[in-house]
Design an enzyme around this catalytic site. Structure first.
Site, PDB file in Angstrom:
ATOM      1  CE  LYS A  35      -0.277  -0.330   5.045  1.00 50.74           C
ATOM      2  NZ  LYS A  35      -1.089  -0.822   6.172  1.00 50.74           N
ATOM      3  NE  ARG A 130      -6.275   0.085  11.333  1.00 51.86           N
ATOM      4  CZ  ARG A 130      -5.065  -0.104  10.820  1.00 51.86           C
ATOM      5  NH1 ARG A 130      -4.149   0.849  10.927  1.00 51.86           N
ATOM      6  NH2 ARG A 130      -4.742  -1.233  10.239  1.00 51.86           N
ATOM      7  CE1 TYR A 244      12.793  32.073   4.860  1.00 49.80           C
ATOM      8  CE2 TYR A 244      12.915  29.702   4.610  1.00 49.80           C
ATOM      9  CZ  TYR A 244      12.639  30.945   4.080  1.00 49.80           C
ATOM     10  OH  TYR A 244      12.217  31.061   2.785  1.00 49.80           O
ATOM     11  CG  MET A 292       9.199  24.232  -0.120  1.00 47.29           C
ATOM     12  SD  MET A 292       8.191  25.291  -1.156  1.00 47.29           S
ATOM     13  CE  MET A 292       7.224  26.170   0.050  1.00 47.29           C
TER      14      MET A 292
HETATM   15  C1  LIG Z   1      -0.309  -1.760   6.822  1.00 52.86           C
HETATM   16  C2  LIG Z   1      -0.900  -3.076   7.179  1.00 52.86           C
HETATM   17  C3  LIG Z   1      -0.097  -4.235   7.165  1.00 52.86           C
HETATM   18  C4  LIG Z   1       1.400  -4.190   7.041  1.00 52.86           C
HETATM   19  O1  LIG Z   1       1.924  -3.784   8.294  1.00 52.86           O
HETATM   20  P1  LIG Z   1       3.471  -3.620   8.614  1.00 52.86           P
HETATM   21  O2  LIG Z   1       3.504  -3.241  10.050  1.00 52.86           O
HETATM   22  O3  LIG Z   1       3.976  -2.546   7.719  1.00 52.86           O
HETATM   23  O4  LIG Z   1       4.130  -4.929   8.334  1.00 52.86           O
HETATM   24  C5  LIG Z   1      -0.743  -5.459   7.321  1.00 52.86           C
HETATM   25  N1  LIG Z   1      -2.079  -5.527   7.542  1.00 52.86           N
HETATM   26  C6  LIG Z   1      -2.867  -4.432   7.621  1.00 52.86           C
HETATM   27  C7  LIG Z   1      -4.320  -4.588   7.873  1.00 52.86           C
HETATM   28  C8  LIG Z   1      -2.300  -3.173   7.451  1.00 52.86           C
HETATM   29  O5  LIG Z   1      -3.073  -2.073   7.535  1.00 52.86           O
END
Ligand SMILES: *Cc1c(COP(=O)(O)O)cnc(C)c1O
Length: 349
Positions: A35, A130, A244, A292
């Site tokens: 992701k 969650r 700055y 920046m």
């Molecule tokens: C992001 C995520 C993972 C991966 O987690 P890591 O701690 O990066 O290994 C696995 N399962 C779910 C549901 C996640 O949101």
């Protein structure tokens, strides 16, 4: 060229995947969480390297990410979507063969009505509060869901980076209770869960951060190297300020190098006057505010002007930098800017 170079070591990513795979039993499939553009490192090259190394199940947050991944990897892999089946996702899920991990009765209804017979999985809430179905909700529709033959049932651990936290055992037991005799493949562990041991591995694991060189996988090989070009140097007299708000003042004759990256590239202003950059093996203090597009660095102790200074390298990991910035390696990686020239090393097919 005045853009910094982000080098991504695909051999490190695949070595990390193999190392995490080796921690679970032969019968446990090690997936890969890619992701957020593979945690900022680039989903296409990273996923291609992982697929070549043997990964067959990929996890993304959103259907759009899954669509991009399908285009990259073709039909030979399974792509699971953590956010499930959202309104508007049906065409993508259906046309591209994505597998939504359904989080609610609403999502399950949407999925079964819109795409009957299309593969899906379930996400259960074992205590993190969650995503996923609550125990009572799941109990109410469990039989209906199981009749539709889900491909996978997952849950996620809230405290897996703290091995001694009682939440781990609590969630494990809740997950067992919710999945007893379903006959469906199960998945509970991300990187932290893999490190908790075999009880947490079930049928499929979903490592993310460990693949990319971050804690809690202490043995991870670093996968990102960030090298920033020096644009200009100047010599300061004692009493002269830098940057700055005059937040740093020279106390002695000082040589300052101005380098080409800043907070627009995801380098937190919180590391102003705190971090170091490296000229090969030599640490050089970051002085003044991160601006920046520019950072100023004290190179007085060097006997030459380096062409580049490194922010991420063998001497400074994403977690070292995270400690200085008051955050976690995940955020350092996913903040890496779009402006960097990304170079990929290794991972040859
Ligand atoms: C992001 C995520 C993972 C991966 O987690 P890591 O701690 O990066 O290994 C696995 N399962 C779910 C549901 C996640 O949101």
């Amino acid at each position: 060229m005045s853009t910094a170079r982000l080098t991504i070591d695909l051999d490190a990513v695949t070595a990390n995947w193999r190392a995490l795979d080796a921690l679970s039993a032969h019968g446990t499939e090690t997936g890969a969480t890619v992701k957020a553009d593979a945690y900022g490192l680039g989903i296409a090259p990273v996923a291609r390297a992982l697929a070549h190394a043997g990964a067959r199940s990929f996890f993304v947050a959103a259907a759009e990410e899954g669509a991009a991944l399908r285009e990259t990897l073709g039909d030979a892999v399974r792509i699971f979507v953590f956010s499930g089946h959202m309104a508007g996702d049906t065409d993508m899920i259906g046309d591209l063969g994505l597998i939504p991990l359904l989080n609610s009765i609403e999502q399950m209804t949407r999925h079964i009505e819109a795409l009957p017979m299309h593969p899906f999985g379930m996400q259960l809430d074992s205590g993190m509060n969650r995503l996923g179905m609550e125990p009572e909700e799941w109990a109410a529709i469990r039989d209906i869901a199981l009749r539709q033959k889900p491909q996978l049932i997952i849950s996620h651990l809230a405290c897996a980076d703290e091995p001694d936290h009682p939440m781990n055992a609590q969630q494990l037991s809740q997950f067992h209770e919710m999945t007893v005799s379903t006959g469906v493949p199960l998945s509970l562990a991300a990187t932290g869960g893999i490190l908790l041991g075999r009880d947490y591995h079930f049928d499929v694991t979903r490592p993310g951060i460990g693949l990319y060189g971050g804690l809690p996988f202490e043995d991870a090989a670093p996968a990102a190297h960030l090298s920033i070009p020096v644009i200009q140097t100047r010599d300061l007299e004692p009493g002269e300020p830098v940057g700055y708000s005059n937040s740093w003042i020279a106390e002695e004759p000082t040589r300052i190098a101005t380098i080409a990256a800043g907070y627009a590239d995801g380098i937190s202003r919180k590391i102003s006057n705190q971090a170091v950059l490296f000229a090969d093996d030599v640490p050089c203090p970051l002085v003044g505010r991160v601006s920046m597009d520019l950072i100023t660095v004290d190179i007085s102790h060097l006997d030459h002007v380096p062409r580049t200074l490194d922010l991420l390298c063998a001497h400074q990991t994403v977690d070292d930098l995270a400690d200085i910035a008051g955050t976690i390696g995940y955020e350092i990686l996913t903040s890496l800017g779009a402006r960097y020239a990304r170079r990929y090393r290794g991972g040859a097919a």
